[in-house]
Design a protein around this motif. Structure first.
Motif, mmCIF file in Angstrom:
data_model
loop_
_atom_site.group_PDB
_atom_site.id
_atom_site.type_symbol
_atom_site.label_atom_id
_atom_site.label_comp_id
_atom_site.label_asym_id
_atom_site.label_seq_id
_atom_site.Cartn_x
_atom_site.Cartn_y
_atom_site.Cartn_z
ATOM 1 N N PHE A 52 0.839 -1.191 0.000
ATOM 2 C CA PHE A 52 0.000 0.000 0.000
ATOM 3 C C PHE A 52 0.884 1.253 0.000
ATOM 4 C CE2 PHE A 52 0.840 -1.090 4.376
ATOM 5 C CZ PHE A 52 1.053 0.117 5.011
ATOM 6 N N PRO A 53 0.392 2.373 -0.521
ATOM 7 C CA PRO A 53 1.187 3.603 -0.560
ATOM 8 C C PRO A 53 1.364 4.190 0.836
ATOM 9 C CG PRO A 53 -1.040 4.041 -1.320
ATOM 10 C CD PRO A 53 -0.937 2.553 -1.161
ATOM 11 N N TRP A 54 2.612 4.391 1.229
ATOM 12 C CA TRP A 54 2.898 4.970 2.544
ATOM 13 C C TRP A 54 2.777 6.476 2.460
ATOM 14 C CZ3 TRP A 54 4.030 3.140 7.422
ATOM 15 C CH2 TRP A 54 4.025 1.749 7.552
ATOM 16 N N ARG A 55 1.751 7.022 3.109
ATOM 17 C CA ARG A 55 1.499 8.461 3.044
ATOM 18 C C ARG A 55 1.637 9.132 4.405
ATOM 19 N NH1 ARG A 55 -4.178 8.683 -0.060
ATOM 20 N NH2 ARG A 55 -4.696 7.190 1.587
ATOM 21 N N LEU A 56 2.018 8.378 5.419
ATOM 22 C CA LEU A 56 2.214 8.954 6.739
ATOM 23 C C LEU A 56 3.550 9.676 6.802
ATOM 24 C CD1 LEU A 56 1.071 6.010 9.023
ATOM 25 C CD2 LEU A 56 -0.244 8.010 8.360
ATOM 26 N N GLN A 57 3.587 10.742 7.584
ATOM 27 C CA GLN A 57 4.830 11.467 7.762
ATOM 28 C C GLN A 57 5.664 10.784 8.857
ATOM 29 O OE1 GLN A 57 5.729 14.002 5.722
ATOM 30 N NE2 GLN A 57 3.869 13.376 4.664
#
Length: 230
Positions: free
Chosen positions: A194-199
Motif C-alpha cells: 500500500f502507498p505509505w502516506r504517513l509522515q
C-alpha cells in the motif's frame, strides 16, 4: 473490499482507519451518537500518533462512513470485525454481553454470506459461542456464515504503526473461505504494497509480514499468551 467495524474505541477506530488507508471501504459503527458526530467532523475521541492524519484523509477521500446504523453497515459488507469492550465482571470473567448482543443483530440483519471476526480480547471458545448464536438467530434466513478470530497486538502510542507494520498477523479460521477472505483483507499489509502516506518512517526494513494461520481456539489463546508475556 467492503468491511464493517463494530465499535470505535481504541482498537476499532484504529483498525477501521488503517483498513481504509490500505484501500478498503469501511463502515465504522458505534451506538454513541456524540462520538459518531465528532468523528464525522474529524475529531478523534482520543490521541494516537498519526490517527488524526488517517481520519482527515478518510473523510476527504470518503473511504470511511461513520454511523450508528448497524443494519446499514452489515448490509454494506460481507466482513464484520467485532471490536467491542469485554470488561471484567465482579467474579473476574469477561463480560461478553456486548459481543452477544451485536452477534444476534448481525445474524438477523445479514441477508447473504457473512464473515464475523472477533478482534476483542475474549476468552478461549468465544468463537464457538458466537457461531452458536449466529446459527440460532439465522434460522430461516438465506446465506451462510463463518466466524473467525483475528487478535490485535496494538500498543498505545504506536498503535497505527503496530497495525500497518506489524511483527505478525494471526488469523484463526475454521474454513477455507474465511481464510481466503482474511488473506485478501490483509494482503496489502503482508506484502507492504500500500502507498505509505504517513509522515513517519516505516519500522520494517523490508520483506513480507508473517501471516500465521491457526484454528480459532489457537488464535484466541495466542492473544492471551501474548498479553502474559507483555
Amino acid at each position: 473490499m467492503n468491511i464493517t467495524i463494530v465499535g470505535t474505541g481504541h482498537v476499532g477506530l484504529i483498525v477501521g482507519l488503517c483498513f481504509a488507508e490500505i484501500g478498503h471501504r469501511v463502515y465504522c459503527v458505534d451506538n454513541d451518537e456524540a462520538k459518531i458526530k465528532a468523528l464525522k467532523e474529524g475529531r478523534s475521541p482520543f490521541f494516537e500518533p498519526h490517527l488524526d492524519d488517517l481520519l482527515k484523509r478518510a473523510i476527504e477521500e470518503k473511504t470511511v462512513v461513520f454511523t450508528t446504523d448497524l443494519s446499514e453497515a452489515v448490509k454494506h459488507a460481507e466482513v464484520t470485525f467485532l471490536c467491542l469492550g469485554t470488561p471484567p465482571l465482579p467474579d473476574g470473567d469477561a463480560d461478553l454481553s456486548f459481543v452477544e448482543r451485536v452477534t444476534r443483530q448481525i445474524a438477523t440483519m445479514a441477508d447473504s454470506y457473512h464473515l464475523v471476526i472477533e478482534k476483542s480480547t475474549v476468552p478461549v471458545l468465544t468463537g464457538e459461542r458466537i457461531e452458536k448464536t449466529m446459527r440460532i438467530y439465522r434460522r430461516g434466513r438465506d446465506g451462510d456464515f463463518d466466524v473467525a478470530s483475528n487478535p490485535e497486538f496494538l500498543a498505545e502510542g504506536s498503535a497505527v504503526m503496530d497495525f500497518l507494520c506489524p511483527d505478525r498477523i494471526v488469523i484463526g479460521v475454521e474454513s477455507e473461505r474465511s481464510r481466503k477472505i482474511l488473506e485478501q483483507v490483509y494482503a496489502p499489509i503482508v506484502d507492504q504494497s500500500f502507498p505509505w502516506r504517513l509522515q513517519a518512517e516505516r519500522r520494517k526494513s523490508g520483506g513480507d509480514v508473517p501471516l500465521l494461520v491457526t484454528n480459532r481456539n489457537s488464535a484466541e489463546l495466542i492473544k492471551h499468551a501474548s498479553n502474559c508475556f507483555l
